[in-house]
Design an enzyme around this catalytic site. Structure first.
Site, PDB file in Angstrom:
ATOM      1  N   ARG A  67       7.801   9.546   0.812  1.00 17.80           N
ATOM      2  CA  ARG A  67       7.504   8.981   2.118  1.00 17.80           C
ATOM      3  C   ARG A  67       8.736   8.309   2.695  1.00 17.80           C
ATOM      4  O   ARG A  67       9.724   8.123   1.996  1.00 17.80           O
ATOM      5  CB  ARG A  67       6.341   7.993   2.040  1.00 17.80           C
ATOM      6  CG  ARG A  67       6.647   6.760   1.228  1.00 17.80           C
ATOM      7  CD  ARG A  67       5.490   5.781   1.283  1.00 17.80           C
ATOM      8  NE  ARG A  67       5.779   4.612   0.476  1.00 17.80           N
ATOM      9  CZ  ARG A  67       4.932   3.627   0.245  1.00 17.80           C
ATOM     10  NH1 ARG A  67       3.714   3.680   0.741  1.00 17.80           N
ATOM     11  NH2 ARG A  67       5.265   2.605  -0.487  1.00 17.80           N
ATOM     12  N   ASN A  84       5.278   1.122   8.804  1.00 13.39           N
ATOM     13  CA  ASN A  84       4.759   0.487   7.601  1.00 13.39           C
ATOM     14  C   ASN A  84       5.919   0.072   6.713  1.00 13.39           C
ATOM     15  O   ASN A  84       6.793   0.883   6.405  1.00 13.39           O
ATOM     16  CB  ASN A  84       3.861   1.449   6.810  1.00 13.39           C
ATOM     17  CG  ASN A  84       3.150   0.748   5.668  1.00 13.39           C
ATOM     18  OD1 ASN A  84       2.427  -0.220   5.889  1.00 13.39           O
ATOM     19  ND2 ASN A  84       3.386   1.189   4.447  1.00 13.39           N
ATOM     20  N   GLU A  85       5.933  -1.180   6.332  1.00 12.68           N
ATOM     21  CA  GLU A  85       6.974  -1.686   5.440  1.00 12.68           C
ATOM     22  C   GLU A  85       8.330  -1.062   5.784  1.00 12.68           C
ATOM     23  O   GLU A  85       8.963  -0.385   4.956  1.00 12.68           O
ATOM     24  CB  GLU A  85       6.613  -1.424   3.978  1.00 12.68           C
ATOM     25  CG  GLU A  85       5.431  -2.255   3.521  1.00 12.68           C
ATOM     26  CD  GLU A  85       5.239  -2.255   2.008  1.00 12.68           C
ATOM     27  OE1 GLU A  85       5.722  -1.328   1.344  1.00 12.68           O
ATOM     28  OE2 GLU A  85       4.611  -3.189   1.493  1.00 12.68           O
ATOM     29  N   GLU A 121      -1.233  -6.961   2.716  1.00 10.74           N
ATOM     30  CA  GLU A 121      -1.602  -6.113   1.576  1.00 10.74           C
ATOM     31  C   GLU A 121      -1.510  -6.934   0.295  1.00 10.74           C
ATOM     32  O   GLU A 121      -0.569  -7.711   0.118  1.00 10.74           O
ATOM     33  CB  GLU A 121      -0.636  -4.943   1.404  1.00 10.74           C
ATOM     34  CG  GLU A 121      -0.666  -3.892   2.479  1.00 10.74           C
ATOM     35  CD  GLU A 121       0.318  -2.756   2.171  1.00 10.74           C
ATOM     36  OE1 GLU A 121       0.719  -2.583   1.012  1.00 10.74           O
ATOM     37  OE2 GLU A 121       0.710  -2.076   3.129  1.00 10.74           O
TER      38      GLU A 121
HETATM   39  C1  GLA Z   1       3.086  -0.829  -0.120  1.00  8.16           C
HETATM   40  C2  GLA Z   1       2.678   0.122   0.972  1.00  8.16           C
HETATM   41  C3  GLA Z   1       1.330   0.746   0.748  1.00  8.16           C
HETATM   42  C4  GLA Z   1       1.151   1.100  -0.705  1.00  8.16           C
HETATM   43  C5  GLA Z   1       1.352  -0.128  -1.550  1.00  8.16           C
HETATM   44  C6  GLA Z   1       1.118   0.129  -3.017  1.00  8.16           C
HETATM   45  O1  GLA Z   1       2.730  -2.112   0.080  1.00  8.16           O
HETATM   46  O2  GLA Z   1       2.715  -0.446   2.247  1.00  8.16           O
HETATM   47  O3  GLA Z   1       1.268   1.905   1.548  1.00  8.16           O
HETATM   48  O4  GLA Z   1       2.061   2.079  -1.061  1.00  8.16           O
HETATM   49  O5  GLA Z   1       2.675  -0.540  -1.416  1.00  8.16           O
HETATM   50  O6  GLA Z   1       1.290  -1.030  -3.787  1.00  8.16           O
END
Ligand code: GLA
Length: 656
Positions: A113, A151-152, A309
């Site tokens: 990803r 995302n992140e 998260e």
């Molecule tokens: C990150 C990502 C999520 C997932 C988690 C797994 O925080 O944002 O998509 O992959 O890790 O711990």
């Protein structure tokens, strides 16, 4: 940050949901179960791009429409991903130039990803096209409560060394230094014949035969953080132009990811959101959780923030993925809330059956609802409902710890006095020592206003600017208390040594001068005259105006000061020149004598409301003085609160 905009009132419970992995009948079951679990906020479309745009220019929103309507019908608010975190395979195939390149010049291919270069104009154009469509379609949907950009950002792709990134790096350098001579000076290019005469000769710091230029490495870190922030801004601008809903992205304030300087990112967020996972590679994962929560609150300027998260049980990406015992997830969640979170969300709702994360825990595990994990989720939900009135209050702290991503990058350069000395170890040790005393600490930037703190702790702040060092000294002169630990104040922002003796920037305020560093080999110990031991680091230190608290009893530095105290103006400054138990110094500096190591005690307040959180990480009951009403048990507390082993209490305090 302007003013915080929480997506949902109260203390919300939320999750990532990846409906792309499931069929519509599962969506319906999920929506019903989410409602049963009291889930208020669901993040969707985080990895949605290849579903929304299965081939170039072909858009399909039907599935996302249906999921959003379904959640809306169940009274659940949407935390809507822009879907751009991972490009679809067709983009990488048609535009291989969007792929990131590692420091050794090799491409990182799709198949995982986040395989995109932060500077790629092609990626940006295609991603922003998608963002615009998502914003147009859902921007005024009544269920939409939050925009979740990508995302992140930078989790995997923060540092890209491709030619496009090289160009962008040169542009960034030109705007920072204007003249090539200024860059030469800042990078110390007289060393090893690295002097530049033309901007076009500058490269990103790709792997070299020998040690690389440390100043170039730090500027590349700065550039890379700014580059991704620029990308965030581009997405956020599109969203803000089309919708009034708050915008954020999920930070990674964690021990193993360090590429973004979140102090510069934070002001761009409508609400600060962090992802946090217990890291069992660390000595004390729960202490690190408390530190990360305090740092996240620092990024939020002291105001409430979101835990975007966390894991219900084990993750899948550590070498040994330890699950949580009953009660642990609730304690972890309450630690985040105690330290300022007004929202507790999980990755993810339903455990994946396929893909790289199929062994990652979820709120709804593979085994379904007749499970400990599910019952824990229900219990958490009930607890969060009971303590909902805490929302909006702020954490009470009068001790600050200074934290700097720049210093982290620079202190851990390729060539340094000791590879065993790490920035986070120093930071975590100082924070944990304060936590063990029951002291709540604000983690703030080196340029923060320190005037309201009774103590400021500066662990291993290797890089510090003149302005920040002066402000720290002024804080002490004005009556403040300061504790500085070894390998602090060594260089300026150009990674240039502050000459005249260590710890350069803090010599005067600490009243000491070190001639040389004398790191110890891993495993070696020296005895200190206060009965403690020192490891990892010593230095040939002498006092100028300070008095000596402890000296080394043996080893090459025998008789030399290890811990000192200096009167500076109206204040006091301690220096701890070795890795040692800091509790005595911190007791003296804070005046706190108790020891709460297994129990976390934190207070949140607003106006005349006050909430005392007591989280018992031990197995035996603990007692704490309190008067009021325990929101978790519903019982009144009349002087002494007893919290069972592994239990939590949130007392609405009577304020007299
Ligand atoms: C990150 C990502 C999520 C997932 C988690 C797994 O925080 O944002 O998509 O992959 O890790 O711990």
């Amino acid at each position: 940050m302007k003013s915080v905009r929480m997506p949902v009132p109260g203390i919300s419970l939320g999750c990532d949901y990846n409906p792309e992995q499931w069929s519509p009948d599962v969506w319906r079951e999920d929506a019903a179960l989410m409602r049963r679990a009291g889930v208020d906020l669901v993040a969707v479309n985080i990895f949605g791009w290849s579903n929304l745009e299965p081939s170039p220019g072909e858009y399909r929103f039907d599935d996302l429409d249906e999921v959003i309507e379904l959640l809306h019908a169940h009274g659940i608010k949407i935390n809507l991903g822009t879907g751009t975190s991972s490009p679809p395979p067709w983009l990488s195939s048609r535009h291989p130039e969007t792929l990131p390149v590692a420091a050794d010049g090799t491409t990182r291919f799709p198949g995982g990803r986040q395989a995109w270069c932060p500077s790629s104009p092609v990626f940006r154009e295609r991603a922003l096209d998608l963002v615009g469509r998502v914003a147009d379609r859902y921007g005024s949907h009544p269920a939409l409560a939050l925009w979740h950009v990508s995302n992140e950002l930078g989790c995997h792709n923060a540092l890209c060394y491709c030619e496009t990134s090289a160009d962008a790096f040169r542009t960034w350098l030109r705007s920072r230094y204007r003249k090539i001579e200024t860059l030469n000076e800042a990078w110390g290019t007289s060393f090893w014949s690295q002097r530049y005469s033309d901007w076009s000769d500058i490269q990103p710091p790709r792997l070299a035969l020998s040690l690389r230029n440390p100043a170039q490495l730090i500027d590349f870190q700065r550039f890379s953080s700014d580059e991704l922030l620029g990308y965030y801004r581009a997405e956020a601008a599109l969203l803000r132009a089309r919708s009034d809903v708050p915008v954020t992205t999920n930070f990674m304030v964690t021990a193993h990811i360090r590429n973004l300087d979140y102090w510069s990112w934070a002001p761009e967020m409508d609400v600060i959101a962090n992802d946090h996972y217990l890291d069992h590679r660390l000595g004390d994962p729960v202490a690190e959780l408390s530190f990360a929560a305090d740092l996240t609150r620092g990024l939020a300027g002291g105001r409430p923030w979101m835990l975007m998260e966390q894991a219900a049980g084990a993750v899948n990406w550590q070498p040994h993925n330890v699950t949580k015992v009953p009660g642990e997830m609730i304690r972890n969640s309450l630690t985040h809330v105690a330290r300022g979170a007004d929202s507790v969300c999980f990755f993810q709702w339903r455990a994946s059956a396929q893909g790289a994360e199929k062994f990652h825990s979820a709120m709804l595990p593979h085994a379904g609802t007749d499970t400990v994990a599910w019952r824990e989720v229900l219990k958490l939900s009930e607890t969060l409902d009971r303590i909902g009135e805490v929302a909006g209050t702020e954490v009470e702290a009068d001790v600050a710890l200074l934290f700097s991503w720049e210093s982290w990058w620079s202190a851990e350069g390729e060539a340094r006095p000791s590879q065993a000395v790490t920035y986070l170890d120093q930071v975590h040790s100082a924070h944990a020592a304060l936590r063990d005393l029951g002291v709540t600490t604000d983690v703030v930037a080196p340029d923060a206003d320190l005037s309201r703190y009774r103590l400021v702790v500066v662990p291993g702040l290797y890089m510090v600017s003149d302005t920040d060092a002066q402000a720290i000294a002024d804080y002490v002169s004005a009556g403040g208390r300061l504790v500085v630990t070894y390998f602090s104040g060594i260089v300026d922002e150009r990674d240039r040594i502050r000459l005249g003796g260590y710890p350069g920037a803090f010599r005067d305020v600490l009243g000491v001068l070190a001639e040389e560093f004398a790191p110890l080999l891993p495993g070696a110990e020296v005895a200190l005259s206060n009965g403690a031991i020192g490891t990892l680091w010593t230095e040939r230190l002498r006092t100028t105006t300070a008095s000596v608290i402890a000296t080394y009893e043996n080893g090459p530095m025998a008789g030399i000061p290890a811990i000192t105290r200096n009167q500076h103006g109206d204040g006091t400054a301690w220096y701890v020149a070795t890795k040692t138990d800091m509790s005595d110094v911190l007791r003296e500096a804070t005046g706190v004598m108790s020891d709460k190591s297994d129990t976390e005690v934190v207070r949140r307040r607003a106006g005349d409301r006050s909430y005392l959180f007591v989280i018992n990480h031990g197995t035996e009951p603990v007692e704490h003085p309190a008067r009021g009403h325990d929101l978790v048990t519903g019982e009144s507390v009349d002087g002494v609160l007893t919290v069972q082993g592994g239990g939590v209490a949130v007392v609405r305090e009577e304020i007299r």
